[in-house]
Design an enzyme around this catalytic site. Structure first.
Site, PDB file in Angstrom:
ATOM      1  N   HIS A 168       6.132  11.497  -9.011  1.00 27.83           N
ATOM      2  CA  HIS A 168       6.488  12.054  -7.653  1.00 27.83           C
ATOM      3  C   HIS A 168       7.535  13.021  -7.409  1.00 27.83           C
ATOM      4  O   HIS A 168       8.363  13.182  -8.433  1.00 27.83           O
ATOM      5  CB  HIS A 168       6.758  10.850  -6.697  1.00 27.83           C
ATOM      6  CG  HIS A 168       5.538   9.915  -6.320  1.00 27.83           C
ATOM      7  ND1 HIS A 168       5.606   8.708  -6.966  1.00 27.83           N
ATOM      8  CD2 HIS A 168       4.751   9.833  -5.681  1.00 27.83           C
ATOM      9  CE1 HIS A 168       4.399   7.924  -6.762  1.00 27.83           C
ATOM     10  NE2 HIS A 168       3.693   8.638  -5.974  1.00 27.83           N
TER      11      HIS A 168
ATOM     12  N   TYR B 113      -6.615   7.523  -3.876  1.00 26.43           N
ATOM     13  CA  TYR B 113      -5.570   6.208  -3.784  1.00 26.43           C
ATOM     14  C   TYR B 113      -5.720   5.654  -2.500  1.00 26.43           C
ATOM     15  O   TYR B 113      -5.627   4.382  -2.372  1.00 26.43           O
ATOM     16  CB  TYR B 113      -4.276   6.855  -4.122  1.00 26.43           C
ATOM     17  CG  TYR B 113      -3.108   5.836  -4.158  1.00 26.43           C
ATOM     18  CD1 TYR B 113      -2.312   5.870  -3.197  1.00 26.43           C
ATOM     19  CD2 TYR B 113      -3.001   4.894  -5.063  1.00 26.43           C
ATOM     20  CE1 TYR B 113      -1.111   5.045  -3.470  1.00 26.43           C
ATOM     21  CE2 TYR B 113      -1.909   4.031  -5.197  1.00 26.43           C
ATOM     22  CZ  TYR B 113      -0.898   4.191  -4.254  1.00 26.43           C
ATOM     23  OH  TYR B 113       0.160   3.268  -4.291  1.00 26.43           O
TER      24      TYR B 113
ATOM     25  N   GLY C 180       0.680  -1.145   0.134  1.00 25.26           N
ATOM     26  CA  GLY C 180       0.110   0.042  -0.073  1.00 25.26           C
ATOM     27  C   GLY C 180       0.915   1.346   0.056  1.00 25.26           C
ATOM     28  O   GLY C 180       1.888   1.367  -0.769  1.00 25.26           O
TER      29      GLY C 180
HETATM   30  O1  GFB Z   1       5.844  13.315  -4.251  1.00 23.27           O
HETATM   31  P1  GFB Z   1       4.487  14.002  -4.462  1.00 23.27           P
HETATM   32  O2  GFB Z   1       3.854  14.184  -5.563  1.00 23.27           O
HETATM   33  O3  GFB Z   1       3.159  13.356  -3.411  1.00 23.27           O
HETATM   34  O4  GFB Z   1       4.501  15.551  -3.705  1.00 23.27           O
HETATM   35  P2  GFB Z   1       2.843  13.186  -2.057  1.00 23.27           P
HETATM   36  C1  GFB Z   1       5.337  15.690  -2.450  1.00 23.27           C
HETATM   37  C2  GFB Z   1       5.487  17.200  -2.256  1.00 23.27           C
HETATM   38  O5  GFB Z   1       6.625  17.679  -3.037  1.00 23.27           O
HETATM   39  C3  GFB Z   1       4.253  18.109  -2.315  1.00 23.27           C
HETATM   40  C4  GFB Z   1       6.174  18.984  -3.757  1.00 23.27           C
HETATM   41  O6  GFB Z   1       4.240  19.106  -1.373  1.00 23.27           O
HETATM   42  C5  GFB Z   1       4.634  18.790  -3.625  1.00 23.27           C
HETATM   43  O7  GFB Z   1       4.095  19.950  -3.860  1.00 23.27           O
HETATM   44  N1  GFB Z   1       6.811  18.720  -5.006  1.00 23.27           N
HETATM   45  C6  GFB Z   1       7.574  19.985  -5.223  1.00 23.27           C
HETATM   46  C7  GFB Z   1       6.693  18.370  -6.040  1.00 23.27           C
HETATM   47  N2  GFB Z   1       8.132  20.119  -6.428  1.00 23.27           N
HETATM   48  C8  GFB Z   1       7.449  18.922  -6.936  1.00 23.27           C
HETATM   49  C9  GFB Z   1       7.400  18.317  -8.349  1.00 23.27           C
HETATM   50  O8  GFB Z   1       8.112  18.940  -9.328  1.00 23.27           O
HETATM   51  N3  GFB Z   1       6.496  17.283  -8.688  1.00 23.27           N
HETATM   52  C10 GFB Z   1       5.749  16.812  -7.525  1.00 23.27           C
HETATM   53  N4  GFB Z   1       5.026  15.707  -7.774  1.00 23.27           N
HETATM   54  N5  GFB Z   1       5.902  17.160  -6.219  1.00 23.27           N
HETATM   55  C11 GFB Z   1       1.685  11.062  -3.007  1.00 23.27           C
HETATM   56  C12 GFB Z   1       0.539  10.531  -3.142  1.00 23.27           C
HETATM   57  O9  GFB Z   1       1.737  12.228  -2.156  1.00 23.27           O
HETATM   58  O10 GFB Z   1       2.561  10.162  -1.827  1.00 23.27           O
HETATM   59  C13 GFB Z   1       0.584   9.260  -3.665  1.00 23.27           C
HETATM   60  O11 GFB Z   1      -0.093  11.538  -4.006  1.00 23.27           O
HETATM   61  C14 GFB Z   1       1.424   8.310  -2.945  1.00 23.27           C
HETATM   62  O12 GFB Z   1      -0.771   8.674  -3.951  1.00 23.27           O
HETATM   63  C15 GFB Z   1       2.764   8.786  -2.610  1.00 23.27           C
HETATM   64  O13 GFB Z   1       0.696   7.787  -1.881  1.00 23.27           O
HETATM   65  C16 GFB Z   1       3.624   7.770  -1.776  1.00 23.27           C
HETATM   66  O14 GFB Z   1       3.980  12.708  -1.167  1.00 23.27           O
HETATM   67  O15 GFB Z   1       2.466  14.392  -1.488  1.00 23.27           O
END
Ligand code: GFB
Length: 325
Positions: A192, A149, A119
């Site tokens: 991510h 999710y 998970g």
């Molecule tokens: O890794 P992330 O997309 O998912 O974002 P979560 C983590 C943090 O990184 C957020 C910041 O506060 C984003 O705003 N961030 C900064 C960025 N720059 C970037 C970028 O260029 N791309 C992205 N993606 N983020 C996920 C869940 O949450 O965690 C999934 O949505 C899963 O379902 C995963 O559970 C493990 O960590 O917030």
């Protein structure tokens, strides 16, 4: 990523001689599990999309009846970062529910001896106590950006518990923190944070840009674990754990997104400025997993973030095409 650990607990299950299905073997987690299973004395099975669409029950049942895996690592899932989760809620909820329900039910029907369901720590309430103990599950509202999710993954935990309760199936659930490593998704819209920042820093360095964009405020805290350490923990749990409680898997260390970006820039060698895009969501403020249950079982991951980042970036330099996928 080598993992030093002392197995204090006696094995409760042996992989030797068993047929083991790594469901989702083309993804980052699934491919790490297949790598980790190589030294085990077992036969590793994989199923491509042409063999079975895992959202179709009859295709999953057909493949499992024919292939008869004795062990299943359920890593197949529809995954993505904060923006992907918020943009495609129906896909994240529907596909993950169908994949896990089909595989867990077919595992019961075909007499699978051990199943490890993977998970995520996003299953916990937005304001859960930190570090988050497994008992915090369902004690408060979820983080809105990834509740779809999260609900699917919570259902997966409950399916494992239900089939253990009603049918005595040895199905267990592991809840990893944010993962990274070889085979990650680097699409800047759906990935991510860690792979996105590695790509952005690399492209900024190569292009001679003066700055790179980081989403959100930079203040949220995140925990990261290299996917090879997760795979090792999942195999460890298969051998050493049998119970209806899910088990957190993490590094026990957290960094702010700003610190992560600064560290990634050092590893990549980009010395430009960080520009924070406040129009993008921060998501949950923290999600540090309490990993004391896993440590009590005897597993301690050996990897640290800096060495994981260096090995991951070295892998990208050796195969830059990974960032263009
Ligand atoms: O890794 P992330 O997309 O998912 O974002 P979560 C983590 C943090 O990184 C957020 C910041 O506060 C984003 O705003 N961030 C900064 C960025 N720059 C970037 C970028 O260029 N791309 C992205 N993606 N983020 C996920 C869940 O949450 O965690 C999934 O949505 C899963 O379902 C995963 O559970 C493990 O960590 O917030």
């Amino acid at each position: 990523m080598s993992t030093a650990r002392t197995d204090m607990s006696d094995p409760v299950f042996q992989l030797d001689g068993k047929s083991v299905w790594g469901a989702g073997h083309r993804g980052m987690v699934g491919s790490a599990l297949v790598r980790r299973l190589q030294p085990e004395k077992c036969t590793v099975l994989t199923a491509d999309r042409d063999d079975a669409d895992l959202t179709r029950q009859e295709e999953v049942e057909g493949w499992m009846n024919a292939s008869r895996p004795q062990v299943v690592f359920l890593a197949a899932a529809k995954v993505g970062g904060i923006q992907a989760n918020a943009s495609y809620p129906a896909q994240f909820l529907y596909e993950n529910l169908m994949i896990e329900a089909n595989i867990i039910h077919a595992a019961f029907q075909t007499g699978v001896e051990k199943l490890v369901f993977l998970g995520s720590t996003c299953i916990y309430p937005k304001r859960a106590p930190q570090p988050i103990p497994e008992e915090a599950l369902l004690t408060g509202p979820l983080e809105p950006t990834n509740e779809w999710y999260a609900i699917a993954k919570i259902a997966g935990i409950k399916l494992c518990q239900a089939y253990r309760k009603q049918h005595g199936c040895d199905f267990i659930a592991a809840q990893p923190t944010n993962l990274y490593g070889p085979g990650d998704n680097h699409d800047l819209e759906t990935s991510h944070v860690l792979p996105a920042l590695l790509r952005k820093a690399h492209e900024a360095k190569v292009s001679g840009a003066k700055a790179m964009t980081v989403w959100g405020s930079g203040s949220p805290l995140r925990e990261f674990l290299h996917v090879d350490d997760l795979a090792d923990a999942a195999v460890f749990l298969a051998k050493h754990y049998s119970g209806d409680g899910h088990i957190n898997v993490g590094s026990g260390e957290e960094v702010s997104i700003r610190e992560l970006a600064e560290t990634i820039c050092k590893v990549v060698g980009f010395d430009g400025a960080l520009q924070f895009d406040a129009s993008k969501p921060d998501g949950t403020p923290r999600k540090l997993a309490d990993v004391s249950k896993l440590r009590e079982l005897g597993w301690n991951e050996a990897g640290d973030l800096m060495s994981g980042l260096r090995s991951t970036y070295d892998g990208l330099l050796a195969d830059p095409g990974q960032m263009a996928k």
